[in-house]
Scaffold this active site. Structure first.
Site, PDB file in Angstrom:
ATOM      1  N   LYS A  81      32.080  62.206 -47.729  1.00  0.00           N
ATOM      2  CA  LYS A  81      31.297  63.028 -46.807  1.00  0.00           C
ATOM      3  C   LYS A  81      31.932  64.405 -46.630  1.00  0.00           C
ATOM      4  CE  LYS A  81      29.042  62.084 -42.346  1.00  0.00           C
ATOM      5  NZ  LYS A  81      28.920  61.041 -41.298  1.00  0.00           N
ATOM      6  N   SER A 157      24.334  60.650 -40.346  1.00  0.00           N
ATOM      7  CA  SER A 157      24.773  61.856 -41.024  1.00  0.00           C
ATOM      8  C   SER A 157      25.409  61.603 -42.390  1.00  0.00           C
ATOM      9  CB  SER A 157      25.765  62.612 -40.138  1.00  0.00           C
ATOM     10  OG  SER A 157      26.869  61.793 -39.796  1.00  0.00           O
ATOM     11  N   SER A 181      25.515  56.534 -38.156  1.00  0.00           N
ATOM     12  CA  SER A 181      25.566  57.484 -39.266  1.00  0.00           C
ATOM     13  C   SER A 181      25.846  56.859 -40.624  1.00  0.00           C
ATOM     14  CB  SER A 181      26.614  58.571 -38.984  1.00  0.00           C
ATOM     15  OG  SER A 181      26.187  59.406 -37.944  1.00  0.00           O
TER      16      SER A 181
END
Length: 480
Positions: A81, A157, A181
């Site tokens: 990420k 996310s 997320s």
């Protein structure tokens, strides 16, 4: 065979490298070819580390040729990420302001995966600063597309990792989760994801300076892997669990606990809090419940989970209070439009006073205790990661109704993050062309029970990915 390498499970890829059936370089090149083919369509991989990955693979092959033992993830490519540090690579958070924020060291989970032989192949997209909403769209890299249907969001996310794994661009993704997320994009993209107990995996989120964040950020945010199968998720779990001097929160709890006597009880709550659930999601929960019954679990529908609304209120108040002092600066970084999601939260939930905040700390403990008692009676909970099928991109940032709808949809994720318990998101099938799925929640530090139950579901319902991206006739146009 090289063309098929990216389709293999992470476990099979690592075994092929260890057994010298393929070289690590061949394995990495297969994934790089897949990225070149697919990423232009889905925009999930942001900073491609092609040469670095090939160099790491070459070192792996040299070690094998020298007779050295290779790790359980030897040669396996993974994405990271954009908010998690890879040494020597910018940790951009998806914003122009941090384009050159080069990390001086790997974050602890990246270091642990490397030590097991895995190879970071690229960063993956996120919402700007992880705060611009649930949809994965960043100022720096643009929108990530759901490979099942480009008119639906991939979630976030950790949406870039979910899409990369679902499409075969990486065998594993490293995301993080403070309220869904990892689990929401896992459900929306048809892959598996693990949110561990607070303190299970070491982490260091001091990306923007030497100071640690406040208590909410320390406790709520947990790094977690995404994979196409539960077996690969388990392999990543075993590697990531442990302690690290950079994180005093991480505790040396065994990765596997004692077997429970008799059939393991599973509580089923399709509509946590009674706020509504889409028929497709309710059907996914019923399908998963049937799979667990078939596997010998004692599956029982219960009225509800503990203190859902109280937990959501406390979660929102605590996080807003901690966040409020930095909001003027963060809002500027998010830019016009990117600030809507958080701004609506700030308007809806005022920060607490010092006295109110202290009371909220007590409320937090009360909620955690109530969940501990609930999970003492039912070691596992089956429920939704998101109470609807994948929604359209940017819904949560358009207006208050859209934000409330998304917040309600991921409410079980928010509450279980607030409580600090582990959960595994697992696919259950395809409904109307879109993946469906559920999550299995467990007692603190009993990720093994969650993984066992998820494996039982997967054994009966199968694996949905990898897939090729499916282009819709028309993607929705929206302005952030």
């Amino acid at each position: 065979m090289r063309d098929a390498l990216w389709k293999m499970s992470a476990a099979a890829q690592a075994k092929a490298v260890r057994d010298a059936h393929v070289s690590a370089v061949e394995l990495v090149d297969s994934h790089l070819d897949r990225i070149a083919e697919v990423n232009p369509q889905v925009n999930a991989v942001t900073q491609l580390l092609a040469e670095r990955a090939r160099e790491a693979a070459t070192r792996t092959d040299r070690r094998r040729a020298a007779g050295e033992a290779l790790g359980p993830l030897a040669g396996v490519p993974f994405t990271v990420k954009e908010s998690t540090a890879i040494e020597g690579v910018p940790t951009t958070f998806g914003t122009e302001r941090f384009r050159d924020l080069v990390a001086s060291a790997d974050a602890p989970p990246v270091a642990r995966l490397r030590a097991a032989g895995a190879i970071p192949i690229g960063h993956s997209n996120i919402p700007t600063l992880i705060l611009a909403g649930m949809h994965t769209r960043s100022e720096l890299f643009g929108d990530t597309v759901n490979p099942w249907d480009g008119s639906r969001t991939p979630g976030g996310s950790s949406g870039g990792d979910a899409v990369a794994v679902a499409t075969g661009m990486a065998a594993l993704g490293l995301g993080n989760d403070s309220g869904g997320s990892v689990r929401v994009p896992a459900q929306f993209c048809g892959v598996a994801g693990l949110k561990p107990s607070t303190g299970r995996f070491p982490a260091d989120h001091r990306i923007l300076g030497p100071d640690d964040p406040g208590p909410a950020s320390q406790i709520l945010v947990t790094d977690g892997p995404l994979a196409r199968s539960v077996g690969d998720l388990r392999l990543a779990y075993e590697v990531l669990a442990g302690t690290d001097p950079r994180d005093p929160r991480a505790v040396p709890v065994p990765a596997y606990g004692e077997a429970l006597p008799g059939p393991v009880k599973v509580a089923v709550v399709a509509d946590p809090g009674g706020h509504g659930v889409h028929p497709a999601v309710r059907g996914a929960i019923e399908t998963a419940a049937d799979a667990l019954r078939d596997a010998g679990y004692d599956v029982r529908e219960v009225q509800d989970v503990p203190l859902m609304d109280e937990a959501l209120e406390a979660y929102g108040r605590i996080t807003v209070t901690e966040f409020a002092p930095t909001w003027p600066v963060v809002r500027e970084l998010l830019g016009k439009g990117g600030d809507r999601y958080i701004q609506m939260a700030m308007e809806q939930t005022p920060p607490a006073s010092a006295d109110e905040f202290m009371k909220l700390m007590g409320t937090w403990m009360t909620i955690r205790r109530s969940w501990a008692e609930f999970l003492d009676a039912y070691p596992l909970l089956l429920g939704p990661s998101f109470t609807e099928p994948p929604v359209e991109p940017g819904l949560e940032s358009r207006d208050r109704a859209g934000r409330d709808r998304v917040g309600s949809g991921m409410r079980l994720c928010s509450v279980t993050s607030f409580v600090g318990v582990p959960a595994v998101a697992i696919p259950t099938g395809v409904v109307d062309g879109l993946p469906s799925g559920v999550q299995i929640v467990g007692r603190t530090f009993r990720e093994d029970l969650c993984l066992d139950a998820a494996q039982a579901i997967e054994d009966r319902l199968g694996v949905l990915t990898p897939i090729d991206p499916r282009a819709p006739e028309r993607r929705p146009e929206w302005t952030p």
